[in-house]
Design an enzyme around this catalytic site. Structure first.
Site, PDB file in Angstrom:
ATOM      1  N   PRO A 285       0.856  -0.998  -0.126  1.00  0.00           N
ATOM      2  CA  PRO A 285       0.005   0.030   0.088  1.00  0.00           C
ATOM      3  C   PRO A 285       0.957   1.321  -0.002  1.00  0.00           C
ATOM      4  O   PRO A 285       1.601   1.552   0.801  1.00  0.00           O
ATOM      5  CB  PRO A 285      -0.894  -0.156   1.221  1.00  0.00           C
ATOM      6  CG  PRO A 285       0.030  -1.067   2.276  1.00  0.00           C
ATOM      7  CD  PRO A 285       0.530  -1.972   1.350  1.00  0.00           C
ATOM      8  N   ASP A 455       5.811   3.436   1.477  1.00  0.00           N
ATOM      9  CA  ASP A 455       5.060   2.274   1.920  1.00  0.00           C
ATOM     10  C   ASP A 455       4.310   2.885   3.091  1.00  0.00           C
ATOM     11  O   ASP A 455       4.622   3.303   4.059  1.00  0.00           O
ATOM     12  CB  ASP A 455       5.974   1.436   2.476  1.00  0.00           C
ATOM     13  CG  ASP A 455       5.394   0.000   3.108  1.00  0.00           C
ATOM     14  OD1 ASP A 455       4.127   0.239   2.989  1.00  0.00           O
ATOM     15  OD2 ASP A 455       6.010  -0.966   3.105  1.00  0.00           O
ATOM     16  N   HIS A 456       2.871   2.817   3.040  1.00  0.00           N
ATOM     17  CA  HIS A 456       1.954   3.616   4.116  1.00  0.00           C
ATOM     18  C   HIS A 456       2.056   2.594   5.159  1.00  0.00           C
ATOM     19  O   HIS A 456       1.671   3.074   6.276  1.00  0.00           O
ATOM     20  CB  HIS A 456       0.825   3.641   3.466  1.00  0.00           C
ATOM     21  CG  HIS A 456       0.167   4.976   3.886  1.00  0.00           C
ATOM     22  ND1 HIS A 456       0.328   5.399   5.249  1.00  0.00           N
ATOM     23  CD2 HIS A 456      -0.812   5.943   3.616  1.00  0.00           C
ATOM     24  CE1 HIS A 456      -0.800   6.545   5.449  1.00  0.00           C
ATOM     25  NE2 HIS A 456      -1.050   6.882   4.571  1.00  0.00           N
ATOM     26  N   ARG A 457       2.514   1.499   5.173  1.00  0.00           N
ATOM     27  CA  ARG A 457       2.557   0.571   6.397  1.00  0.00           C
ATOM     28  C   ARG A 457       3.816   1.136   7.565  1.00  0.00           C
ATOM     29  O   ARG A 457       3.592   0.692   8.617  1.00  0.00           O
ATOM     30  CB  ARG A 457       2.760  -0.986   6.062  1.00  0.00           C
ATOM     31  CG  ARG A 457       1.979  -1.506   5.258  1.00  0.00           C
ATOM     32  CD  ARG A 457       2.322  -2.764   4.534  1.00  0.00           C
ATOM     33  NE  ARG A 457       3.741  -2.791   3.881  1.00  0.00           N
ATOM     34  CZ  ARG A 457       4.255  -3.958   3.423  1.00  0.00           C
ATOM     35  NH1 ARG A 457       3.784  -5.076   3.799  1.00  0.00           N
ATOM     36  NH2 ARG A 457       5.385  -3.702   2.771  1.00  0.00           N
TER      37      ARG A 457
END
Length: 483
Positions: A285, A455-457
């Protein structure tokens, strides 16, 4: 005493307690056969993502004597061309995979005999195995996994096996290798019989566009050598009715790479690796943040120190590294989807386009190296990348990636996040722009657009915004770059 008992004397000692020397036990004799040792040279895994390798060239020829540490073959991995060394002394008995062909990691590519006398035996085993084995159906290659590992992960995976096991395994493994290529007949063969030629002869044949099947070799056992190819090429030039030319190639009017219109071209090893990485990145994501940075001060500094060998790429990498020191979360990465790592080193990977693919040489510890040494290192890495001579640690250790298309006049673009990293920054061209000043006036300034894919994590919008503000301050006042 025996005449009193009217019997023969029977010793009181139990037979089981008698000394073993009093009786002789005859065991069936077995003849110990000492078999010669023939070793298979396997296709090694030259990187953690490599699933197959392509034979670029054989440095040694069949029958050549090898010493431990000698380079035997050049293999194209998913990132670079690397020499595969021999771990043993012996003789290169047989080449099982010719130049230009690809086989999976772990597949045998040649046989190594201990002595010169065993070469003929190794060749005979291959011939008998291939003639006895039925023609195999093509075997589809398994889906690659980036986390998969093989036991042959050294630079020259050569494992010893007995000659008996070679006769059982050569046929099946050769069938797998051929099946993976979609054909059970070698391309440089006629009726499945392999044309024997030296590596240099094959190279010359490719340069001259000659078919080795039509040549008669003058070397040992009919082997085609370089002089045979040169003689055939000279004869073709003299002959007015030479063989038909290869299919016509169309070249772009503005120069560039020649293409054969309408042809279907398979991916190279590097292109296959890029494809796997890009598809893998789709599962991450990501989000994107853009920022406009004024580059007047950076451009002025570049003009001042350019004569000392400083490159703009090194300056951008240095500025990025200094900003990452203050925002370590942007330098972090998530690999397993369950945790993330705060990387202890700031290694800036920079995308470089090379013939047939893309690679990201890494400027390691970019925050700790001065701009002049960093520029020299970058030039060295680019030269090695274009020669396909980068070592694994020089392209797979990046913690943050830069992709710069500004030199082509591209003003902005988005980059795809490489697997295993937290962010990649796309850098556009610096262009003159009319901007409003704080005192209400209109002025002309050079500005560039940078877009980060993250990386939105691991990284959030506020993290990137703060990082970009710091990066802009460093670029707009670049005095720290030369410290």
């Amino acid at each position: 005493m025996s005449h009193l008992l009217h019997t023969t004397f029977v010793p009181a000692t139990s037979p089981s307690l008698r000394r073993p020397l009093t009786r002789t036990t005859h065991y069936p004799t077995r003849t110990l056969q000492i078999q010669s040792k023939i070793r298979e040279i396997f296709m090694p895994a030259l990187s953690s993502t490599m699933t197959e390798g392509k034979i670029v060239s054989w440095i040694k020829s069949e029958g050549d004597k090898l010493s431990k540490g000698d380079s035997v073959v050049v293999v194209e991995s998913d990132k670079a061309d690397m020499d595969v060394e021999s771990f043993y002394d012996g003789y290169l008995a047989a080449i099982m995979v010719d130049e230009g062909l690809s086989v999976p990691v772990g597949a045998p590519i040649a046989l190594l005999a201990e002595s010169e006398e065993e070469i003929a035996a190794a060749l005979a085993q291959i011939s008998s195995s291939s003639s006895a084995a039925p023609a195999p159906a093509p075997i589809p290659a398994p889906a690659p996994s980036p986390d998969s590992s093989t036991s042959n992960d050294g630079p020259g995976a050569i494992t010893g096996v007995s000659s008996a096991s070679v006769s059982e395994n050569v046929s099946s493994r050769s069938s797998v290798a051929n099946g993976a290529m979609g054909s059970s007949v070698h391309p440089a063969s006629e009726g499945g019989n392999r044309v024997v030629a030296s590596p240099y002869a094959k190279k010359l044949a490719k340069e001259f566009g000659l078919d080795l099947r039509g040549l008669v070799g003058s070397g040992p056992n009919g082997r085609v050598v370089a002089k045979d190819v040169e003689a055939a090429a000279a004869a073709a030039k003299v002959s007015a009715s030479g063989s038909a030319l290869a299919s016509e190639v169309t070249k772009p009017s503005g120069g560039g790479t020649a293409v054969d219109l309408g042809s279907v071209v398979p991916f190279t090893t590097m292109q296959s690796a890029v494809t796997r990485n890009m598809v893998e990145s789709l599962s991450v994501p990501t989000f994107r943040v853009g920022y406009t940075i004024t580059t007047d001060a950076l451009d002025a500094l570049y003009k001042k120190i350019k004569s000392k060998g400083v490159t703009m790429t090194a300056m951008l990498a240095k500025a990025t590294a200094l900003a990452l020191v203050k925002h370590p979360v942007v330098n972090s990465s998530c690999r397993d989807g369950k945790s993330f790592t705060h990387n202890s080193n700031i290694n800036i990977a920079v995308a470089v386009a090379i013939d047939g693919g893309l690679i990201t040489p890494v400027l390691q510890d970019a925050d700790k190296i001065d701009i002049y040494s960093l520029s020299r290192k970058w030039k060295e890495l680019v030269d090695k990348a274009r020669a396909k001579q980068l070592q694994p640690q020089e392209y797979n250790t990046g913690t943050f990636t830069l992709s710069n298309l500004g030199m082509f006049g591209v003003d902005r673009f988005d980059a795809i996040l490489p697997p295993g990293t937290g962010a990649i920054m796309a850098v556009g061209a610096s262009q003159p722009t009319l901007v409003g000043t704080k005192d209400g006036r209109i002025g002309l300034k050079n500005q560039m657009q940078v877009n980060i894919t993250a990386d939105h994590r691991v990284i959030y919008g506020a993290d990137l915004a703060a990082f970009l503000q710091t990066l802009a301050k460093i670029i707009e006042d670049p005095k720290d770059l030369t410290l």
